[in-house]
Design an enzyme around this catalytic site. Structure first.
Site, PDB file in Angstrom:
ATOM      1  N   GLY A 269       0.849  -1.060  -0.012  1.00  0.00           N
ATOM      2  CA  GLY A 269      -0.151  -0.122   0.214  1.00  0.00           C
ATOM      3  C   GLY A 269       0.712   1.196   0.041  1.00  0.00           C
ATOM      4  O   GLY A 269       2.122   1.223   0.030  1.00  0.00           O
ATOM      5  N   GLU A 292       6.935  -9.917   3.188  1.00  0.00           N
ATOM      6  CA  GLU A 292       5.977 -10.645   2.250  1.00  0.00           C
ATOM      7  C   GLU A 292       6.438 -10.686   0.720  1.00  0.00           C
ATOM      8  O   GLU A 292       6.609 -11.293  -0.001  1.00  0.00           O
ATOM      9  CB  GLU A 292       4.548 -10.480   2.582  1.00  0.00           C
ATOM     10  CG  GLU A 292       3.879 -11.674   3.077  1.00  0.00           C
ATOM     11  CD  GLU A 292       2.520 -11.222   3.356  1.00  0.00           C
ATOM     12  OE1 GLU A 292       1.969 -11.382   4.588  1.00  0.00           O
ATOM     13  OE2 GLU A 292       1.797 -10.767   2.586  1.00  0.00           O
ATOM     14  N   ASN A 382     -10.350  -7.684   2.123  1.00  0.00           N
ATOM     15  CA  ASN A 382      -9.397  -8.654   1.229  1.00  0.00           C
ATOM     16  C   ASN A 382      -9.112  -9.881   2.314  1.00  0.00           C
ATOM     17  O   ASN A 382      -9.198 -10.859   1.489  1.00  0.00           O
ATOM     18  CB  ASN A 382      -8.091  -7.965   1.117  1.00  0.00           C
ATOM     19  CG  ASN A 382      -8.330  -6.543   0.500  1.00  0.00           C
ATOM     20  OD1 ASN A 382      -9.148  -6.532  -0.351  1.00  0.00           O
ATOM     21  ND2 ASN A 382      -7.325  -5.888   0.833  1.00  0.00           N
ATOM     22  N   LYS A 406     -13.716   7.897   3.612  1.00  0.00           N
ATOM     23  CA  LYS A 406     -14.935   8.254   2.737  1.00  0.00           C
ATOM     24  C   LYS A 406     -15.127   9.736   3.110  1.00  0.00           C
ATOM     25  O   LYS A 406     -16.117  10.101   3.505  1.00  0.00           O
ATOM     26  CB  LYS A 406     -16.216   7.497   3.263  1.00  0.00           C
ATOM     27  CG  LYS A 406     -15.963   6.008   2.769  1.00  0.00           C
ATOM     28  CD  LYS A 406     -16.193   5.766   1.393  1.00  0.00           C
ATOM     29  CE  LYS A 406     -16.176   4.259   1.176  1.00  0.00           C
ATOM     30  NZ  LYS A 406     -15.473   3.923  -0.254  1.00  0.00           N
TER      31      LYS A 406
END
Ligand code: COA
Ligand code: COA
EC number: 2.8.3.18
Lengths: 503, 503
Positions: A269, A292, A382, A406
């Site tokens: 991200g 990862e 996810n 939002k």
């Protein structure tokens, strides 16, 4: 020139259409693929066509789909689109896959990335019928060169009844030698220590072993991995990265961290990439990463000689960086090790190495519980991925999120999270663009004060203070003060009115 | 004859009253003690008297109290009674301590038992001013023989600025040789594999090292450990034990467990003891146990030659069994190893050995989340203890509870747990007196059906079915269907009306 050098397997070269026919309704299929890297490019599409045709004939046809983690539209997307997936595990992030899960069409088991391979081996996930694995080449001796992700491939190749291989010549032949495929895992009571003590240690072999008799089809492909390009870091991401680096610098000063830090893990991200970018200008040299996925920022750090070695299970590179990796794999393969995900995410190694973990989240509550997976309690985003493998076992575990989502209608700091993935026992540091809360060794009430003051958005801060004050008055015990009538009411208000803000 | 054989320390023998004066207001004090075993018998009382006197003079006097886990009235009880504890960690279960925590007088940080020692060492818990540790003897060479619990003593002795020792001659001198005190732990980046591959392996030394200059006082005591006798197993406990043993037998039959199982861990309590009793008559031989505490049932299994070796960090024996252990420690010390709790509960070992874990809980929800610590969301019962060290890393992780509490006014299976200690990702098997639910590899919806059908009490089963049906209709996504207006309403109803049953 074909990359299928083994004679026996040369004879099994066929088309994706033919190969896909070998996957039957009800099969559990273990496919390669981890964040848009190293997934099979053609079989899933051919299989989806078969499923669609079967459905049009009124026949039932769904499979159980096991992967490394999220994949790409060519895998999750095409199979979900035709309602072809009855069961999915472990991590996914494809929009169509997500839609089918939340529509109740696909059952989704959200398993820690390090746990799945041993669980399959132990037999607790049922029988694995088919493995579909992308590789870079098949050597004359019958070993296979891994592709741009390792994931659970070793286990799928070992455990499946039949194997289908995709040999993708888009992947650089120079990837050979970058991987460390550890064959020393066992089931208890035979398990042994994993003798890896430094990020860059190699304890396995370069290539996959193959049981040639189990390989039922080989197809040749030439198609790029598909990763999403990163957005340039926004102001908020830069602020969060700044807070994190300031915290790490402080810990070094206090003597609680070595001067070149400890191996870094970072979630996928924008914030993660902003942290990596921040490290480019930071005071640390000789960094390492036990994580990862290899992201663009790590490649930059390696190029700048700031990072000596990075260990992961897959690439997660923007198209530009993926091309660079493909061109220069030979150069990078001394500094990058790709491992099976049961090793990249292994609690034993994460704890031993003392990893510094930093992951994204959906929301945290005032007591330090974290939700990584569910929107408003019910809807899957996810999945937990490897976040808990790292969080529970790391030397420092941090979570980041903007304080609102939002456009401010949602506070990412709430009275009680609507789903719990990481509990108060595991979360040590929370970071938003407002600031950082160091929760180590604190009681829930001590944490609440810090989190509200340092991390909440100013719009929601007084509302959280009110809740906390009120909860202390009405609760049945002052360890973790809650008013259970109101603890989830912010989420409910959002569902009903479109905002968490009171009318 | 005195058990203080070291000349230098002989000179430091004093009274509890004198020694207690060395503990000052604001000190962080690390005390020995794990489930009523091996806690200091006299210093806490003397310290409590000092605190009380100070409070009567209008002076502030509180300490931060660190232990192994729960202790006894003579430690937690006396200090809590005088409002002497400002901060408490990690596990406690004393009624007065609990009251003070829930009254907001003591801040309580509920840390995993395996995490505390490394966190103290790393400096993230603040400075440790004093260690107060019970030992069995001090040898001439200045090493100290551990007592009936090891807990965090190694770390407290290492890290504290000053050390006070209680040498308890009630403890059998033959305990020497039973312990395995591992001094190989390091902070990262120096950590090494812990080379323990079988339950009974010894990798450390028999006794504690002491920095003699740091020892400021030694007192001699002669007082028994105080453990609660077990209630004889009731019908429900026997049923739950039966379901668990049936499940294990089935797993062996399926080839998913070796025929003599894998090392067992069992939580404290009646069900745990009933399981152990069940094993006496069961088909398994050559059992081993890698667990936190040695309970009566394990001693029986050892005596019956059904258990070859048991590893733990402490005894938790009824008075009758504690006396037997004291009389025959020489005989038992080949079959029992007591280790520091960072090793008994180490994720690395628990995963490597493939421990079969079975722990008590307060409540579980229909999706498989477990609450081990809080009553109705806010009020602390005991703490998480080592349950998560084991649950996350074990080969099989089971939780047990009767399906109802308080005579049926509470359902222990609820729509959503009121506090989350073990998430859906970690809980594999749930057991009540109604039956067992095997959740491995299942999606939340698949779990809900099993848990409601197999584990819920018949009174609450239809209500849970209603909730689950209803939630599917109103939720914003079908991964984990919830109605957030109702998900915690059962708890709220109990708080308001004294029962979870609707009027
Ligand atoms: C948690 C996670 C989804 C955040 O990822 P991200 O890219 O920073 O997420 P975004 O900010 O883009 O948010 C994703 C969506 O959730 C929404 N969202 C964010 N916070 C929210 C909140 N508190 N409540 C509801 N929705 C929220 C966003 O608005 C966005 O919605 P959209 O898809 O409709 O635009 C991601 O980190 C993840 O999947 N984590 C779990 C696995 C993991 O940690 N892996 C790391 C490797 S070990
Ligand atoms: C969870 C735990 C408290 C259960 O222990 P137990 O001895 O079986 O508990 P009991 O059935 O006696 O219940 C304890 C109290 O909680 C109450 N209770 C039980 N279930 C409840 C529920 N669902 N809701 C509210 N109260 C409940 C009981 O009525 C009892 O109340 P009382 O003290 O007023 O009589 C205990 O196992 C624990 O502390 N676990 C955490 C640590 C751990 O697992 N350690 C294991 C070693 S690794």
């Amino acid at each position: 020139m074909s990359r299928v050098l083994n004679k026996k397997l040369r004879k099994k070269i066929t088309t994706a259409e033919e190969a896909a026919k070998l996957i039957k309704p009800g099969h559990n299929v273990g496919m390669s693929g981890f964040t848009g890297a190293g997934y099979p490019k053609e079989i899933p599409g051919a299989l989806a066509a078969n499923i669609k045709a079967a459905h049009e004939r009124g026949e039932e046809f769904m499979i159980g789909l096991f992967t490394g983690a999220s994949t790409a539209p060519e895998l999750d997307g095409v199979l979900a689109e035709v309602d072809g997936i009855s069961f999915r595990t472990p991590y996914q992030s494809d929009p169509i896959m997500r839609k089918k899960i939340n529509a109740g069409i696909s059952e989704y088991a959200d398993i820690h990335l390090s746990h799945l391979a041993p669980m399959i081996w132990a037999g607790s996930m049922g029988r694995l019928n088919t493995a579909v694995v992308e590789v870079t080449a098949i050597n004359e001796d019958g070993t296979a060169v891994p592709s741009s992700s390792v994931g659970n491939n070793k286990t799928y190749l070992d455990q499946a009844d039949q194997i289908i291989l995709e040999v993708n010549s888009w992947q650089s032949a120079d990837l050979e030698g970058m991987h460390d495929i550890y064959y020393g895992t066992r089931l208890p009571p035979e398990r042994q220590p994993v003798m890896l003590t430094h990020t860059g240690d190699r304890i396995g072999q370069r290539n996959y072993k193959l049981d040639l008799d189990k390989v039922v089809a080989v197809i040749e492909t030439d198609a790029p991995d598909r990763n999403t390009p990163f957005k340039p870091a926004d102001e908020d991401s830069k602020k969060m990265a700044g807070f994190f680096l300031e915290f790490l610098t402080h810990e070094v000063k206090k003597g609680r961290l070595p001067k070149d830090l400890l191996p870094l893990q970072s979630g996928v991200g924008n914030v993660a990439n902003a942290v990596l970018a921040g490290l480019m200008d930071g005071p640390f040299s000789y960094l390492t990463s036990y994580t990862e996925v290899i992201q663009d920022g790590m490649v930059d750090l390696i190029d700048a000689d700031k990072m000596t070695v990075a260990s992961a299970t897959a690439f997660s590179l923007s198209p530009e960086y993926a091309n660079r990796m493909n061109d220069q794999a030979k150069r990078y393969r001394d500094k990058i090790v790709l491992r099976p995900q049961e090793i990249s995410n292994h609690p034993e190694m994460i704890r031993r190495l003392g990893v510094i973990a930093c992951n994204g989240m959906i929301e945290a509550d005032i007591y330090g519980n974290v939700n990584s997976t569910h929107i408003m309690g019910s809807k899957m985003q996810n999945g937990i991925g490897g976040s808990a493998d790292f969080t529970r076992n790391s030397f420092i575990s941090a979570f980041v999120t903007p304080s609102v989502a939002k456009g401010g209608a949602i506070s990412c700091i709430v009275p009680m999270v609507s789903h719990h993935d990481h509990t108060e026992h595991d979360v040590q540091v929370l970071i938003t663009e407002q600031g950082l809360a160091d929760l180590r060794g604190k009681s829930p009430k001590q944490r609440a004060k810090l989190i509200i003051a340092n991390c909440a958005h100013p719009t929601y801060r007084p509302l959280l203070e009110d809740y906390y004050e009120h909860a202390q008055k009405v609760c049945n015990g002052l360890q973790t003060p809650h008013d259970l009538r109101l603890s989830l009411s912010w989420h409910q208000r959002f569902l009903e009115t479109g905002t968490m803000q009171p009318a």
